[in-house]
Every structure is written in C-alpha cells, then in structure tokens.
Design an enzyme around this catalytic site. Structure first.
Site, PDB file in Angstrom:
ATOM      1  N   GLY A  23      29.677  -4.917  40.951  1.00  0.00           N
ATOM      2  CA  GLY A  23      29.838  -6.323  41.292  1.00  0.00           C
ATOM      3  C   GLY A  23      30.653  -7.065  40.249  1.00  0.00           C
ATOM      4  O   GLY A  23      31.587  -6.526  39.643  1.00  0.00           O
ATOM      5  N   SER A  24      30.281  -8.308  40.033  1.00  0.00           N
ATOM      6  CA  SER A  24      31.106  -9.192  39.200  1.00  0.00           C
ATOM      7  C   SER A  24      31.089  -8.853  37.720  1.00  0.00           C
ATOM      8  O   SER A  24      31.899  -9.402  36.960  1.00  0.00           O
ATOM      9  CB  SER A  24      30.664 -10.647  39.393  1.00  0.00           C
ATOM     10  OG  SER A  24      30.961 -11.078  40.706  1.00  0.00           O
ATOM     11  N   THR A  25      30.189  -7.972  37.261  1.00  0.00           N
ATOM     12  CA  THR A  25      30.286  -7.560  35.863  1.00  0.00           C
ATOM     13  C   THR A  25      31.623  -6.864  35.592  1.00  0.00           C
ATOM     14  O   THR A  25      32.113  -6.877  34.462  1.00  0.00           O
ATOM     15  CB  THR A  25      29.133  -6.593  35.486  1.00  0.00           C
ATOM     16  OG1 THR A  25      29.159  -5.451  36.345  1.00  0.00           O
ATOM     17  CG2 THR A  25      27.786  -7.291  35.594  1.00  0.00           C
TER      18      THR A  25
END
Length: 492
Positions: free
Chosen positions: A218-220
């Site tokens: 995801g956004s990591t």
C-alpha cells in the site's frame, strides 16, 4: 569389433560426463537448496542426541536449551523452548523427525560445537576428549518482543524492529505463532500430530511471516516512489507542485485512480507524502517511467532475497515487465498492482531513510560464545544496499518526520525524540471492504542517526481508509520503539 568398442567407449564417456555434471549440480550449485530443505535431516540425525548450546536473547532470556532426560530414556538430551511461541519463528525448532528451522537450522554447526573455532580453542583441546558447544546470543530482545506480541494480540499481523545503524533485528513477531516444544518432543507420534494440526490451520502458524510472506505494501511504498523521484533529479522537496485533484487518469486508460474517500490533494513532495496523495504519486510514477521506478525499488532490495541469517527468506517484488503499461505503473507507484513486500523489507525501507540511504545486512545473531563464555564469532555490521544518496535520504527523512508530526502518522510521535513515519492501507478487494493496515517508521535522539526502525502490518482490517494504518498499526509501532529507546538508554 574395434569400431563397436570405440562406440561403447564414447557412450560410457558420455554417461560419465553426464554423471559428473549432475553430481556437481547437486553437490555444488544445489547444495544450499538441499541444506534448506526441511526434509533433509542428515545433520539433525548426527547432532540430535548430543550436547547443544543455548540460545539467549540480547537481554539474557534463554529461549532454547538442551536438558538431560530422565534415566532410562531413549535419548540423553531433550531440546526445550522456555518462552514457548514468543520466538518460534526466529529461533525455530530442532526435531529428529521434522528437521530444523530458524536459528536452530542456520547455526546448527555452531550450536553443536562443530566449527573449527569451537572444536579447538587451544592446543590442549587436541589431546582432551570433551564436548564443546556454542551458545548463540541473539540481537532480538525479549522485552521488545513481548510488547509486540501483547499489542498485536490475536490479530493476524507482523512486527519487525531493527537498528538501522547495524542491521541488528530487535523484534520479529507474527501472529499466529506456534509452540516449538510440541514439535521438538521425543514423542514422535505427538510431534507429527502437532505438525499436522499446524499445517491444517489456514492461517499457517508455522510460516514466519515477518520475512517469508509477502503482502501488498500500500501507501508505505510511496517512500520508495519519492526516492525514485529524488534520484531522477526531476523531483525536489518543493518542485514540482502537483495539482490539487480528486482523481488521476493515467495514459492508455479511461479509468481514473482516486484518492481515499474522494478527497482532493496535491502540492509539493512534503505535502503529498504527509497526506498520502494517491493521484500525485501515481502521476509521479508514470512521469518517472519504468526504468527509474524499477531501478530504485531494486536499490531498496526488491526483487532480491535479503541476506538475513535465517533460512529461505522471501523475495519482495516490484514488477519489471510493465511493457509500457502505464496504468499498471501508476498503480505500482502507490504500492498496488503486483507490488508485494515482506514486513522485513518495509522495515529496511524505513531503515534506509534513517541511515543516510544505507541498508545494513539484517541479522538475528549478535555473537557466538563457547562454554567458557568467550566470544568466538562476533560479526561486524556490513552494508547490503545503497538505497539512495545521503542527500536524498535527508530529504525523505524530513518528509517522514512531517508525516509523523502533521500527517497520517501522528499516532507514532514520541515526545523528546525525532520520529518519522508513513502509513499505508492495502485494499484486498473484498466485499465488505477489508484492508491491511501498515505503518513504517523510525525514531531516535534529535540530530542523531535514528536508532530504531519498524514495520507493522495488521492484516485484513475492516474498512479501507488511509487513516487505518495510523489508527491500528501506529500504536503498536510506537510502543515497540519506546521500549527499544528505553533499552538503549534514550536512543544512544
């Protein structure tokens, strides 16, 4: 007749060459694969009923030891694990019929005292019949591991903490775990039954998910995309300024990619990382192109197995075959599509930012000691990857600090310390919506290299909000980092 003999000779020579090649393929090129195969218990058979060293944590908690069995037992020694499931995925187990895993496998020769350094510590050892074993001291701490276990609770997920300066792993916890005592028992029928039950569990408790399972990050992953932008020279801390938008439609498609909750966002690098702006990072990945994105991901360790001192680590993946598929590249830039990473890999992303762009070789063992408590092997920290330049790492570090101060990772903040973070939510496409809640981060004394980096994933959380990582995973990561900092005496 001579012609037939000649043909027979050629045939036999060919067979010999084939046998020679196959023998070398198996014994040389396939040796590690055979060694890592849990079915191969040849070394276990040799070392099972013999003295074996203890495994102890960095804070002196015994996690594996050999104990004498009662008189009349079939075997003289029994392996036991006093902390039960707490270190099962890292320490592993040592079983006659099931083989060995974890540190028990990787450091079998040292634990059994079969290395040169342990066998002959002095000239006297050449003339004295004695059993020497090696005691293994881990880099992991029991106090940190317990905090990770307690706070994750009975939610499926993983916690990894490491010292970014050395690569020493400080905690590696996944739930569900298992009790290695059930597999190391001398009641082989009971061990087989326990193993079968663990295998039948769809949650796969035997799998060390911290370093052997991949998840959508995801956004990591936007930290890696930001690093690619800085490395390209096309992105700086304040340029370009991405337009405020609710959606971005990549070339080659009419299907827009949207921000969470239909929100609008844009701005410079610090702005878009602080609010985790999908539209801006998707556009950034497309503008940078496949080569830049792949090259940077691989500089962080994607598409390569990390050189951790544990068996069979999983290789995190960033696609290399976009073939001008720009919509897929846009999704990959925000950690979707076919991007997948282990919790260990994402901890190393945070560690690279904290450590001036360097990724140190991850390791679980601090040193090996003999039965006189003398150190016989004390590995020095080594660098595995140069992820980004020190200059670009400094920009990313400050950007992640702002995420923890004013963005989605505010629950990660620790008073008196410099803390940086990045949240993430990886949607699973289920109905009702469920998603993995992520956070990665680092902490340390202001003005110094951060002394702890973390990655936390809590699997399959209800809902699909970018705030989920900050609400669900951040408190776990914060408590783990606080425990590490306190053990380090304030981050020193």
């Amino acid at each position: 007749m001579s012609n037939q003999i000649a043909k027979l000779g050629v045939g036999l020579l060919a067979c010999f060459l084939v046998l020679f090649v196959q023998l070398n393929r198996v014994t040389v090129f396939g040796a590690q694969e055979l060694k890592d195969n849990p079915v191969n218990n040849r070394s276990i058979l040799r070392d099972f009923d013999a003295p074996r060293g203890t495994i102890v944590t960095a804070d002196e908690v015994i996690v594996a030891r050999s104990e004498p069995t009662p008189e009349g037992s079939r075997f003289e020694f029994a392996r036991s694990y006093p902390e039960g499931d707490l270190f099962a995925h890292t320490v592993g187990y040592f079983s006659l019929n099931l083989g060995a895993t974890g540190v028990e496998d990787s450091y079998n020769a040292e634990l059994a005292g079969r290395t040169i350094d342990l066998s002959f510590r002095s000239l006297d050892d050449l003339f004295v019949d004695r059993d020497r074993v090696g005691d293994v001291r881990l880099t992991l701490r029991a106090d940190v591991q317990r905090v990770a276990k307690d706070l994750l609770g009975e939610r499926q997920g993983s916690v990894v903490a490491m010292d970014p300066r050395s690569g020493e792993l400080l905690a590696m916890w996944s739930w569900p775990s298992f009790d290695p005592n059930a597999l190391a028992t001398h009641d082989f029928s009971a061990a087989n039954d326990a193993f079968a039950l663990f295998q039948a569990d769809e949650r796969d408790p035997l799998l060390a998910k911290t370093y052997r399972e991949r998840f959508f990050p995801g956004s990591t992953f936007k930290v890696v995309t930001a690093a690619a932008g800085l490395a390209s020279g096309e992105i700086t801390a304040d340029q370009p300024v991405y337009p405020v938008a609710r959606e971005y439609t990549p070339p080659q498609t009419n299907r827009p990619l949207r921000n969470f909750g239909g929100s609008s966002c844009g701005g410079d690098l610090f702005d878009i990382l602080r609010v985790s702006c999908n539209t801006a990072f998707a556009q950034m990945a497309v503008d940078l192109g496949e080569d830049q994105m792949v090259g940077t991901a691989e500089s962080f360790g994607f598409n390569a197995a990390p050189p951790i001192d544990l068996p069979a680590p999983a290789q995190s993946v960033f696609p290399t075959d976009f073939e001008q598929n720009l919509p897929a590249l846009a999704q990959a830039g925000i950690g979707q599509n076919d991007v997948s990473a282990t919790p260990l890999q994402m901890a190393m992303v945070a560690a690279a930012v904290a450590n001036e762009g360097r990724i140190m070789t991850p390791r679980t063992v601090a040193d090996i000691r003999d039965d006189d408590n003398s150190v016989v092997d004390d590995p020095e920290p080594t660098q595995w990857r140069r992820a980004v330049s020190a200059e670009h790492a400094a920009v990313l570090r400050q950007a992640m600090v702002e995420v923890a101060e004013r963005g989605t990772a505010r629950n990660l903040a620790i008073p008196g310390f410099e803390v940086g973070g990045k949240t993430g939510t990886a949607q699973l496409g289920t109905d009702p919506p469920r998603s993995h809640a992520w956070i990665i981060g680092f902490a340390g004394l202001p003005g110094q290299t951060p002394s702890v980096a973390v990655a936390v994933i809590v699997e399959g959380q209800p809902g699909a909000s970018e705030q989920t990582g900050g609400q669900v995973a951040a408190p776990i990561a914060k408590a783990v980092m606080e425990t590490v900092l306190a053990a380090q005496g304030g981050g020193a």
